[in-house]
Design a protein around this motif. Structure first.
Motif, PDB file in Angstrom:
ATOM      1  N   SER A  87       0.775  -1.177   0.146  1.00  0.00           N
ATOM      2  CA  SER A  87      -0.043   0.125   0.104  1.00  0.00           C
ATOM      3  C   SER A  87       0.843   1.214  -0.017  1.00  0.00           C
ATOM      4  CB  SER A  87      -0.772   0.038   1.249  1.00  0.00           C
ATOM      5  OG  SER A  87      -0.207   0.151   2.463  1.00  0.00           O
ATOM      6  N   GLU A  88       2.152   1.341   0.555  1.00  0.00           N
ATOM      7  CA  GLU A  88       2.826   2.377   0.405  1.00  0.00           C
ATOM      8  C   GLU A  88       3.431   2.986  -0.969  1.00  0.00           C
ATOM      9  OE1 GLU A  88       6.132   1.397   2.874  1.00  0.00           O
ATOM     10  OE2 GLU A  88       5.251   1.868   4.799  1.00  0.00           O
ATOM     11  N   VAL A  89       3.237   1.960  -1.783  1.00  0.00           N
ATOM     12  CA  VAL A  89       3.729   2.549  -3.160  1.00  0.00           C
ATOM     13  C   VAL A  89       2.690   2.352  -4.320  1.00  0.00           C
ATOM     14  CG1 VAL A  89       6.185   1.650  -2.860  1.00  0.00           C
ATOM     15  CG2 VAL A  89       4.495   0.087  -3.723  1.00  0.00           C
ATOM     16  N   THR A  90       1.369   2.106  -3.643  1.00  0.00           N
ATOM     17  CA  THR A  90       0.115   2.241  -4.557  1.00  0.00           C
ATOM     18  C   THR A  90      -1.092   2.883  -4.016  1.00  0.00           C
ATOM     19  OG1 THR A  90      -0.754   0.162  -3.965  1.00  0.00           O
ATOM     20  CG2 THR A  90       0.872  -0.100  -5.851  1.00  0.00           C
ATOM     21  N   PRO A  91      -1.939   3.117  -4.674  1.00  0.00           N
ATOM     22  CA  PRO A  91      -3.231   3.755  -4.039  1.00  0.00           C
ATOM     23  C   PRO A  91      -4.079   2.599  -3.204  1.00  0.00           C
ATOM     24  CG  PRO A  91      -3.326   4.070  -6.454  1.00  0.00           C
ATOM     25  CD  PRO A  91      -2.390   3.014  -6.180  1.00  0.00           C
ATOM     26  N   LEU A  92      -3.420   1.272  -3.041  1.00  0.00           N
ATOM     27  CA  LEU A  92      -4.335   0.338  -2.458  1.00  0.00           C
ATOM     28  C   LEU A  92      -4.307   0.649  -0.903  1.00  0.00           C
ATOM     29  CD1 LEU A  92      -3.120  -2.741  -4.499  1.00  0.00           C
ATOM     30  CD2 LEU A  92      -5.385  -1.476  -4.763  1.00  0.00           C
ATOM     31  N   GLN A  93      -5.573   0.284  -0.204  1.00  0.00           N
ATOM     32  CA  GLN A  93      -5.621   0.119   1.110  1.00  0.00           C
ATOM     33  C   GLN A  93      -6.312  -1.090   1.455  1.00  0.00           C
ATOM     34  OE1 GLN A  93      -8.074   3.934   1.275  1.00  0.00           O
ATOM     35  NE2 GLN A  93      -6.263   4.625   2.933  1.00  0.00           N
ATOM     36  N   PHE A  94      -5.825  -1.576   2.793  1.00  0.00           N
ATOM     37  CA  PHE A  94      -6.476  -2.890   3.190  1.00  0.00           C
ATOM     38  C   PHE A  94      -7.048  -2.940   4.630  1.00  0.00           C
ATOM     39  CE2 PHE A  94      -2.817  -3.416   0.411  1.00  0.00           C
ATOM     40  CZ  PHE A  94      -3.102  -4.286  -0.730  1.00  0.00           C
ATOM     41  N   LEU A  95      -8.238  -3.469   4.623  1.00  0.00           N
ATOM     42  CA  LEU A  95      -9.008  -3.518   5.949  1.00  0.00           C
ATOM     43  C   LEU A  95      -9.237  -5.064   6.154  1.00  0.00           C
ATOM     44  CD1 LEU A  95     -10.636  -2.266   7.860  1.00  0.00           C
ATOM     45  CD2 LEU A  95     -12.736  -2.473   6.416  1.00  0.00           C
ATOM     46  N   GLN A  96      -8.755  -5.225   7.617  1.00  0.00           N
ATOM     47  CA  GLN A  96      -8.998  -6.568   8.107  1.00  0.00           C
ATOM     48  C   GLN A  96     -10.194  -6.899   8.570  1.00  0.00           C
ATOM     49  OE1 GLN A  96      -6.087  -7.834  11.074  1.00  0.00           O
ATOM     50  NE2 GLN A  96      -6.875  -9.970  11.159  1.00  0.00           N
ATOM     51  N   VAL A  97     -11.146  -7.860   8.183  1.00  0.00           N
ATOM     52  CA  VAL A  97     -12.354  -8.490   8.749  1.00  0.00           C
ATOM     53  C   VAL A  97     -12.227  -9.669   9.434  1.00  0.00           C
ATOM     54  CG1 VAL A  97     -13.544  -6.953   6.958  1.00  0.00           C
ATOM     55  CG2 VAL A  97     -12.815  -9.429   6.490  1.00  0.00           C
ATOM     56  N   TYR A  98     -13.369 -10.153  10.229  1.00  0.00           N
ATOM     57  CA  TYR A  98     -12.986 -11.230  11.076  1.00  0.00           C
ATOM     58  C   TYR A  98     -14.398 -12.274  10.982  1.00  0.00           C
ATOM     59  CZ  TYR A  98      -9.461  -8.142  13.302  1.00  0.00           C
ATOM     60  OH  TYR A  98      -8.629  -7.066  13.431  1.00  0.00           O
ATOM     61  N   SER A  99     -14.977 -11.944   9.774  1.00  0.00           N
ATOM     62  CA  SER A  99     -15.846 -12.969   9.421  1.00  0.00           C
ATOM     63  C   SER A  99     -16.351 -12.581   7.884  1.00  0.00           C
ATOM     64  CB  SER A  99     -17.277 -12.778  10.386  1.00  0.00           C
ATOM     65  OG  SER A  99     -17.735 -11.639  10.365  1.00  0.00           O
TER      66      SER A  99
END
Length: 259
Positions: A87-99
């Motif tokens: 994500s530091e080198v792209t526009p991508l963002q990540f969100l952890q989900v648990y179910s």
């Protein structure tokens, strides 16, 4: 005419810069025995056929189960840190989900684990991942028969996660030995995860799919409202006169109104 097996051997030898003979010689065997990713080899950074990629910038991920080799916190950290580097080198963002279903489903399994690509036991194939897409697309599977670790003896979960998540974002293998997308990994690899950075070939490959990370735009600070230069003195006997604050300071009683 080459038989299919000889063609595959020649292609592998070419990829790894070996002498291309089509025969399994000592040099070729040494490469074949190195721990590696289960995705086929290609060339300098490359993408899957058709260049599949995620058509959104916020992606969810879920760690379905955990290895008993290290703590859940260590697995969570390794995956989160790996995703942060992408994500530091792209526009991508990540969100952890648990179910429920996430874009990227991460799991540990051994031998046949439900995707028709069984693992082969300790070392050999360490993990594999699938190109972005529906259902199994974007998922990453880790071989539970490995001895997973963040440091010390074993297979480094952070390095393998960083590699496999590159596949989950659309990268195939790189021919550059310094790149994280190179297909083999030295066993017992130890790195400082807080200082580890992607190699230029990895960055070039991922940015060819998603572009560069946007630079933050500077926001102008609002200017304070200018106080009136000659404020009108209120009528002390006006019955509608009110004050905003009253305080006592150094023996004086102070009244405040407006600015």
């Amino acid at each position: 005419m080459l038989n299919p097996m000889e063609e595959k051997i020649r292609a592998m030898q070419s990829f790894f810069g070996l002498t291309v003979t089509g025969k399994i010689d000592k040099e070729t065997m040494e490469v074949m025995l190195k721990p590696r990713c289960g995705v086929p080899d290609v060339q300098r950074f490359s993408h899957f056929p058709g260049n599949p990629k995620w058509e959104k910038t916020l992606l969810t991920y879920r760690i379905v189960n955990y290895t008993p080799d290290i703590t859940k916190m260590e697995v969570d950290y390794a995956v989160a840190r790996a995703l942060r580097l992408w994500s530091e080198v792209t526009p991508l963002q990540f969100l952890q989900v648990y179910s429920g279903e996430a874009d990227i489903m991460i799991s540990f399994g051994s031998k046949s684990h439900g995707d028709f690509f069984p693992f082969d036991g300790p070392l050999g194939v360490l993990a594999h991942a699938f190109a972005p897409g529906e259902d199994i697309g974007g998922d990453a599977h880790f071989d539970e028969d490995e001895n997973w670790t963040l440091s010390g003896k074993g297979t480094n979960i952070f390095l393998v996660a960083l590699h496999e998540l590159g596949h989950a974002l659309g990268l195939e293998h790189s021919k550059d030995e310094r790149a994280i997308m190179y297909p083999t990994l030295l066993d017992n690899s130890v790195v400082d995860t807080s200082k580890f950075k992607l190699f230029s070939d990895d960055i070039a490959g991922i940015q060819a799919l998603y572009g560069m990370k946007p630079r933050p735009t500077a926001t102008k600070k609002p200017k304070p409202t200018d106080a009136p230069k000659n404020p009108a003195v209120p009528e002390r006997c006006n019955p509608s006169l009110g004050f905003d604050a009253v305080t006592r300071m150094r023996g004086d009683l102070l009244f405040f109104k407006d600015e």
